[in-house]
Design an enzyme around this catalytic site. Structure first.
Site, short mmCIF file in Angstrom:
data_model
loop_
_atom_site.label_atom_id
_atom_site.label_comp_id
_atom_site.label_asym_id
_atom_site.label_seq_id
_atom_site.Cartn_x
_atom_site.Cartn_y
_atom_site.Cartn_z
N GLU A 42 47.63 23.30 69.18
CA GLU A 42 48.73 23.05 70.12
C GLU A 42 49.62 24.28 70.37
O GLU A 42 49.91 24.59 71.53
CB GLU A 42 49.56 21.85 69.64
CG GLU A 42 48.80 20.55 69.89
CD GLU A 42 49.27 19.38 69.06
OE1 GLU A 42 50.31 19.50 68.38
OE2 GLU A 42 48.60 18.33 69.09
N LYS A 50 48.46 9.15 65.22
CA LYS A 50 48.13 10.53 64.87
C LYS A 50 48.55 10.88 63.44
O LYS A 50 47.98 11.75 62.81
CB LYS A 50 48.84 11.46 65.86
CG LYS A 50 48.38 12.90 65.82
CD LYS A 50 49.10 13.68 66.92
CE LYS A 50 48.65 15.11 67.01
NZ LYS A 50 49.33 15.78 68.14
N ASP A 76 56.65 24.49 67.26
CA ASP A 76 56.20 23.26 67.90
C ASP A 76 56.55 22.05 67.04
O ASP A 76 55.85 21.75 66.07
CB ASP A 76 54.68 23.37 68.13
CG ASP A 76 54.10 22.13 68.83
OD1 ASP A 76 54.86 21.17 69.08
OD2 ASP A 76 52.90 22.13 69.12
N ASP A 133 46.63 16.50 75.76
CA ASP A 133 47.54 16.63 74.63
C ASP A 133 47.66 15.23 74.03
O ASP A 133 48.33 14.37 74.58
CB ASP A 133 48.89 17.15 75.12
CG ASP A 133 49.94 17.17 74.01
OD1 ASP A 133 49.60 16.86 72.85
OD2 ASP A 133 51.11 17.50 74.31
#
Lengths: 626, 179
Positions: free
Chosen positions: A186, A87, A208, A25
């Site tokens: 994800e 990210k 999420d 992850d």
């Protein structure tokens, strides 16, 4: 059950032994790595027993980069060289980053560069390289703790990542020397972690909210099949935004204008904001102490109600994609059986309250929201590497954003709509608009808007050699192919001449293959590595994989689908490749592996054909007996 | 592109009868059964050729499912099996009665823009109109002795479904704008 095999000491890896596979992850704030051991998915801790690796890298003038906690600790004193939240920047072009820039303290080099780079004490660094450092650290952690080389990895990405962001993530993995078996969304990974544990059936929404990205996916779970019905989100929305709003509120009290441009001070204010946000999940009030650059400090009281008001815009913004995903799935709130809460930011109490109020359904929060994605990825990795049967579980995912091409008037013609189940192939015919036109420029874009300028430009290529004809008579078929990773390749074909142009879409502002190679050579991580040795090792692994795949197919079905000649041809190819594998010539191993692949084409298609015929025959029998 | 028997007919692929009215639950079960067998995840360690083929099969299965699962696309597809194609760009002829209704629905949408209740009423009406046409298309396409003129009617009905789908999407846009 097959017996486990043990290889002779000193021999190269036996292909039949259990291969090491991990799920990663790669988060905005923290990253994790997990694996399946004795049938159970576990998150791997570092040497000090910590599961999270802060996604922070500090580049120094001397010595190798610091990754994780040491970098996080240095981030306040050395903010310009310490890169966090890479990210948020990965796969984005300069203009996109600029719009984020006021939120980021870094200095960027060349404005016009395809891939924006941050100036650090160790030279300019792109977000891809930063992510590669994080991946390398996780790889080392896994190889130490599992005592072996990783056979393959599954890396998770936000469901809402576009093609460029996915490709950039894959490039980072390549730099880190990882074999990516799949990019997994994800929320889907989280559903796997929940679904397999609890054997749930029904329709679930996965909410999420991470540090810098937000996804919502609607999934239908049924007998081990995880079918994503729709996904929506915002790839630049998350806990970071809450921290920023809280930091701004804290700084409201500080009227010194100089401070607002002091990056060290700003970074510290963000850290204080985050600490306060976390404290307010337990307490109703907290005291934030803000250290001022002059050495003095200031204490500010923040209570939960005030914070809830401050961060409300971020949470409200997440409800828009929630509505959209329901709409795209063709469902009402009533159809949803439960909400799975994922990502560290769902710990914030008002997030839970607002989501519960919106869906009016039970929230599932029992798996650690930080770990659940890595755990799901590890389960998928275990299946893909072949340690566990794929019969148990199947993930059917979708693309988050429509794909299309530019047509006259700077308009977009959609070829694949958002939420199409992948893999997907679509083709559409286009024609010339001028008499005698012999070339056509094809501009691939991704997004929902009608104007090209409002969508993300992915790639441009040209189809040349169209025979001169009257306007509108040429027939050019453009085919889009999206694989199970959500990555696009495009080809174009002119019907009368059969001229074909094929491109694997590399985002216009992404890295070229050559750039990735070059970075690989330049990268500190591999400075001591012999690149040649690495390439040779990679080719050998690939050759072994090819041999194993074809050999095991031959063992099962060789007699059924091949005559003696065909079979011995294939065996010859296998033997040739086996011999070459022992040589030191990476290029000739690669060639022989390609040849063997070509040679196996007929065999492969006969097997697949027979397989689908048998499924169809099974259906027909059912029908008669019904 | 592919040399399999499936390209001829999506119904065969799922082992269901070639009818417009179909059991969508059975279709979904068959779809999952096929993907459990052919999805690239099952071929992660197979040869490159088999991996390539599995991606092609999986894409075809997805396309077949998407087509048959959607009433408008299913109608369009079945008409194409009869050699009738819906040329959306060039064919602007429409049933005058439907044209009138179209104008009327558009006006209603314009008036309803700012009212959730009015949009919901309009949405319900669109669904109603949609279902009616779905039933009529089924009657024509599932009638074994269908005439050419009836297929022409079915073609018009499918095009009307396309219009209704666009309307529905505009209503949803208007609803979204109100939140």
């Amino acid at each position: 059950m097959a017996l486990l095999q043990i290889s002779e000491p000193g021999k190269s890896t036996n292909p039949h032994e259990r291969r090491l596979a991990v799920g990663i992850d790669l988060g905005t704030t923290n990253s994790l790595i997990a694996t399946v051991r004795s049938g159970e998915a576990i998150v791997l801790p570092d040497e000090e027993g910590r599961y999270l690796l802060p996604s922070v890298v500090r580049f120094r003038a001397e010595g190798s980069p610091q990754i994780g906690y040491p970098a996080l600790d240095a981030s306040i004193n050395d903010p310009m060289n310490t890169i966090a939240s890479s990210k948020r920047m990965i796969g984005r072009k300069t203009a996109d980053i600029k719009s984020l820039r006021d939120k980021l303290p870094y200095n960027f080099d060349d404005e016009s560069a395809n891939v924006p780079r941050i100036i650090t004490a160790d030279g300019p660094r792109s977000a891809i390289e930063v992510s590669a450092e994080i991946l390398t650290a996780l790889k080392k952690r896994a190889e130490t703790s599992l005592r072996g080389n990783l056979g393959g990895v599954v890396i998770t990405v936000p469901a809402y990542f576009d093609d460029a962001q996915r490709q950039a993530t894959k490039d980072a993995a390549k730099l880190a020397g990882l074999n990516v078996m799949r990019l997994l969304n994800e929320p889907t990974a989280a559903a796997v972690a929940y679904g397999l544990d609890q054997g749930s059936e029904g329709i679930y929404a996965i909410y999420d909210l991470g540090g810098g990205t937000f996804d919502v996916s609607i999934l239908h779970l049924n007998k081990g099949v995880f079918e994503v019905l729709a996904t929506a989100g915002d790839s630049a929305l998350g806990g970071d935004d809450m921290d920023r709003l809280i930091a701004e509120w804290l700084l409201d009290d500080v009227d010194d204008e100089e401070l607002s441009s002091n990056s060290q001070f700003l970074r510290q204010a963000m850290v204080s904001a985050r600490t306060a946000k976390e404290a307010l999940t337990e307490n109703t009030s907290t005291i934030v102490s803000l250290k001022l650059p002059d050495g003095s400090s200031r204490e500010i009281v923040l209570d939960r109600t005030t914070m809830d008001e401050i961060i409300a815009p971020v949470i409200d913004k997440t409800l828009i994609p929630c509505r959209r995903s329901l709409r795209d799935a063709g469902l009402d709130k009533d159809d949803i059986d439960g909400i799975v809460m994922v990502g560290g930011s769902t710990r914030v109490l008002s997030v839970k309250e607002k989501v519960e109020k919106f869906f009016e359904k039970k929230l599932y929060t029992d798996v650690d929201p930080d770990q659940v994605v890595a755990v799901g990825a590890a389960i998928q990795a275990d299946i893909l590497i072949g340690n566990r049967s794929a019969d148990e579980m199947l993930l059917l995912d979708v693309i988050p954003l429509s794909l299309g091409i530019e047509i006259m008037g700077s308009m977009v013609e959609k070829i694949i709509p958002r939420n199409a189940t992948i893999p997907v192939t679509r083709a559409q015919e286009f024609t010339t608009y001028k008499d005698g036109q012999t070339a056509m420029s094809i501009h691939v874009v991704q997004g929902e808007r009608e104007l090209v300028s409002d969508c993300r430009s992915l790639a441009r290529f040209e189809l040349r050699g169209i025979p001169p004809m009257a306007a509108g008579s040429a027939r050019i078929t453009v085919s889009f192919k999206v694989d199970a990773d959500g990555l696009l390749s495009v080809s174009a074909r002119e019907a009368t001449t059969g001229i074909e142009t094929q491109v694997d879409v590399k985002p216009s502002y992404g890295l070229t293959d050559e750039e990735v190679e070059q970075m690989l050579r330049d990268s500190i991580t591999f400075a001591n590595d012999d690149i040649k040795a690495r390439l040779l090792a990679e080719q050998r692994v690939e050759a072994e994989r090819v041999i194993l795949a074809i050999q095991s197919a031959l063992d099962v079905d060789g007699d059924k689908f091949l005559n003696d000649d065909e079979r011995s041809e294939l065996v010859k190819g296998i033997n040739k490749l086996k011999e070459l594998t022992d040589s030191d010539n990476a290029e000739s191993i690669k060639q022989a592996a390609n040849d063997l692949n070509q040679l196996s084409e007929v065999f492969a298609s006969r097997r697949m054909d027979a397989s689908i015929r048998s499924v169809m025959a099974g259906h027909n029998i059912n029908e008669f007996s019904e | 592109m592919m040399h399999t028997p499936l390209e001829n007919d999506f119904f065969d692929l799922f082992g269901i009868g070639r009818t417009y009215s179909l059991d969508r639950r059975l279709l979904r079960d068959r779809f999952r059964e096929l993907q459990k067998k052919f999805h690239p995840d099952n071929f992660a360690s197979a040869s490159d050729q088999e991996r390539r083929l599995s991606a092609q099969y999986a894409a075809l299965i997805n396309e077949a499912y998407t087509t048959l699962n959607d009433p408008m696309q299913r109608g369009k597809y079945m008409l194409s099996l009869h050699g009738i194609n819906l040329d959306e760009e060039h064919d602007t002829r429409m049933d005058p009665e439907f044209l009138m209704q179209q104008i009327e629905l558009r006006e209603e949408l314009d008036d309803a823009q700012s009212s959730i209740d009015a949009l919901a009423r309009l949405s319900a009406r669109i669904s109603d109109e949609f279902s009616k046409r779905e039933a009529s298309i089924g009657e024509i396409l599932d009638n074994t002795s269908e005439q050419e003129s009836q297929l022409e009617t079915a073609r018009h009905l499918v095009r009307e479904l396309q219009f209704l789908i666009r309307m529905r999407s505009e209503i949803e846009d208007a609803e979204e704008a109100l939140f």
